[in-house]
Motif scaffolding. Structure first.
Motif, mmCIF file in Angstrom:
data_model
loop_
_atom_site.group_PDB
_atom_site.id
_atom_site.type_symbol
_atom_site.label_atom_id
_atom_site.label_comp_id
_atom_site.label_asym_id
_atom_site.label_seq_id
_atom_site.Cartn_x
_atom_site.Cartn_y
_atom_site.Cartn_z
ATOM 1 N N ILE A 113 20.710 13.078 -8.286
ATOM 2 C CA ILE A 113 19.474 12.294 -8.147
ATOM 3 C C ILE A 113 18.501 12.948 -7.173
ATOM 4 N N PHE A 114 19.014 13.268 -5.991
ATOM 5 C CA PHE A 114 18.133 13.783 -4.945
ATOM 6 C C PHE A 114 17.956 15.294 -5.076
ATOM 7 N N MET A 115 16.745 15.736 -4.893
ATOM 8 C CA MET A 115 16.435 17.160 -5.013
ATOM 9 C C MET A 115 16.608 17.881 -3.677
ATOM 10 N N ASP A 116 15.986 17.356 -2.637
ATOM 11 C CA ASP A 116 16.053 17.986 -1.322
ATOM 12 C C ASP A 116 17.256 17.425 -0.556
ATOM 13 N N GLN A 117 18.346 18.183 -0.517
ATOM 14 C CA GLN A 117 19.574 17.696 0.086
ATOM 15 C C GLN A 117 19.689 17.993 1.574
ATOM 16 N N SER A 118 18.633 18.498 2.180
ATOM 17 C CA SER A 118 18.682 18.799 3.606
ATOM 18 C C SER A 118 17.755 17.909 4.417
ATOM 19 N N SER A 119 17.129 16.923 3.787
ATOM 20 C CA SER A 119 16.186 16.065 4.492
ATOM 21 C C SER A 119 16.894 14.851 5.084
ATOM 22 N N ILE A 120 16.251 14.281 6.106
ATOM 23 C CA ILE A 120 16.787 13.071 6.734
ATOM 24 C C ILE A 120 16.777 11.913 5.748
ATOM 25 N N VAL A 121 15.746 11.846 4.929
ATOM 26 C CA VAL A 121 15.646 10.778 3.926
ATOM 27 C C VAL A 121 16.834 10.838 2.975
ATOM 28 N N HIS A 122 17.202 12.047 2.555
ATOM 29 C CA HIS A 122 18.349 12.228 1.666
ATOM 30 C C HIS A 122 19.628 11.719 2.321
ATOM 31 N N PHE A 123 19.855 12.101 3.567
ATOM 32 C CA PHE A 123 21.076 11.695 4.265
ATOM 33 C C PHE A 123 21.126 10.183 4.456
ATOM 34 N N LEU A 124 20.035 9.601 4.943
ATOM 35 C CA LEU A 124 20.004 8.156 5.168
ATOM 36 C C LEU A 124 20.145 7.381 3.865
ATOM 37 N N SER A 125 19.579 7.913 2.791
ATOM 38 C CA SER A 125 19.708 7.266 1.480
ATOM 39 C C SER A 125 21.163 7.225 1.036
ATOM 40 N N LEU A 126 21.879 8.329 1.255
ATOM 41 C CA LEU A 126 23.290 8.373 0.896
ATOM 42 C C LEU A 126 24.101 7.365 1.709
ATOM 43 N N VAL A 127 23.789 7.256 2.986
ATOM 44 C CA VAL A 127 24.498 6.299 3.842
ATOM 45 C C VAL A 127 24.248 4.869 3.361
ATOM 46 N N ILE A 128 22.997 4.547 3.066
ATOM 47 C CA ILE A 128 22.650 3.196 2.606
ATOM 48 C C ILE A 128 23.311 2.890 1.261
ATOM 49 N N ILE A 129 23.284 3.857 0.341
ATOM 50 C CA ILE A 129 23.935 3.669 -0.963
ATOM 51 C C ILE A 129 25.429 3.417 -0.775
ATOM 52 N N GLY A 130 26.058 4.191 0.111
ATOM 53 C CA GLY A 130 27.488 4.020 0.367
ATOM 54 C C GLY A 130 27.803 2.631 0.912
ATOM 55 N N ILE A 131 26.997 2.169 1.870
ATOM 56 C CA ILE A 131 27.213 0.843 2.464
ATOM 57 C C ILE A 131 27.077 -0.251 1.406
ATOM 58 N N ILE A 132 26.054 -0.145 0.572
ATOM 59 C CA ILE A 132 25.812 -1.155 -0.462
ATOM 60 C C ILE A 132 26.955 -1.181 -1.471
ATOM 61 N N VAL A 133 27.357 -0.008 -1.954
ATOM 62 C CA VAL A 133 28.450 0.077 -2.938
ATOM 63 C C VAL A 133 29.738 -0.490 -2.354
ATOM 64 N N TYR A 134 30.050 -0.096 -1.142
ATOM 65 C CA TYR A 134 31.284 -0.559 -0.510
ATOM 66 C C TYR A 134 31.266 -2.074 -0.306
#
Length: 268
Positions: free
Chosen positions: A230-251
């Motif tokens: 999904i995410f193109m830029d995998q080195s940005s803060i937005v990318h990292f925070l998005s992954l954390v939020i997605i993980g929290i929601i899924v869990y």
């Protein structure tokens, strides 16, 4: 008596102080200062970051276990429920540390800290044994098994010191593995004391790991899928925070579903 308790409490405190410094001492003496910095940063980001949760919890649990010494059924219920809650909170954090360590380091720390990625993953793995091991130790000590618990920890401490001096020539990754082995041995000895002296079945303890591990695995699979597709830029803060939020929601959604369907039960 109180004197006997005090002696073993003092010995255990000294062992704890020794364990908390021996790895840093060995690395600082035999390896470059850069390696010491990388190891210390990795250690701070893993173990020290979750102590704020586990130490107060284990302190409260120790008091509860002590009050329930005469009621083994109630004590066992409190222990298993506490272990379930602890694992439900911390296992996804450990899985997240391991899976997202590259994203975390490159995004928040920078390229100069890439050497910390694998140490963070190994030390996070050691938490899988160390954190529940603390709760198990609290139960053992509350039931008067302070001497046995401390002697077991003395043995594992000697093992850690020996491994650190033997493996330091291979670098900080070897020291991280030594810490992982030490944590695993402490966990196994704690389980042995539970089974031998408190008659708690190991299957009951292991069952508390099933749902946290299963749900965390699903969470990480979803997060990594989003990261790659999904995410193109995998080195940005937005990318990292998005992954954390997605993980929290899924869990959270899966745990809520299991709780509502009575697959995840707390026997209060």
């Amino acid at each position: 008596g109180i004197y006997n308790f005090g002696v073993w409490s003092f010995i255990r405190a000294q062992l704890s102080m020794l364990v908390s410094s021996v790895d840093l001492f060995v690395i600082g003496k035999y390896l470059p200062i850069k390696d010491l910095g990388i190891y210390d940063k990795s250690f701070s980001l893993t173990e020290r970051s979750v102590k704020g949760i586990t130490m107060p919890l284990n302190t409260v649990l120790f008091s509860s276990f002590s009050r329930l010494q005469e009621d083994s059924v109630a004590q066992k219920t409190v222990f298993l429920n506490a272990l379930k809650i602890l694992l439900l909170i911390l296992v996804p954090s450990i899985f997240g540390f391991i899976a997202l360590a590259p994203n975390f380091v490159l995004t928040l720390l920078g390229v100069k800290w890439t050497g910390a990625i694998i140490p963070i993953q190994i030390l996070a793995g050691s938490l899988f044994f160390k954190l529940p091991g603390g709760t198990i130790a609290s139960l053992n000590i509350a039931n008067g098994n302070f001497k046995v618990q401390t002697l077991c920890e003395l043995g594992t401490t000697v093992c850690l010191i020996t491994l650190c001096f033997m493996l330091v020539q291979y670098g900080i990754l070897a020291i991280c593995i030594a810490v992982l082995i030490y944590s695993g041995l402490n966990f196994l000895f704690g389980l042995f004391i539970l089974k031998k002296y408190l008659m708690i079945k190991l299957t009951e303890v292991f069952k508390t790991f099933v749902y946290p591990i299963g749900v965390s695995t699903i969470m990480i699979m979803v997060v990594l899928s989003f990261s790659e597709n999904i995410f193109m830029d995998q080195s940005s803060i937005v990318h990292f925070l998005s992954l954390v939020i997605i993980g929290i929601i899924v869990y959270a959604l899966i745990v809520f579903f299991l709780y509502k369907k009575r697959y995840l039960i707390f026997n209060w």
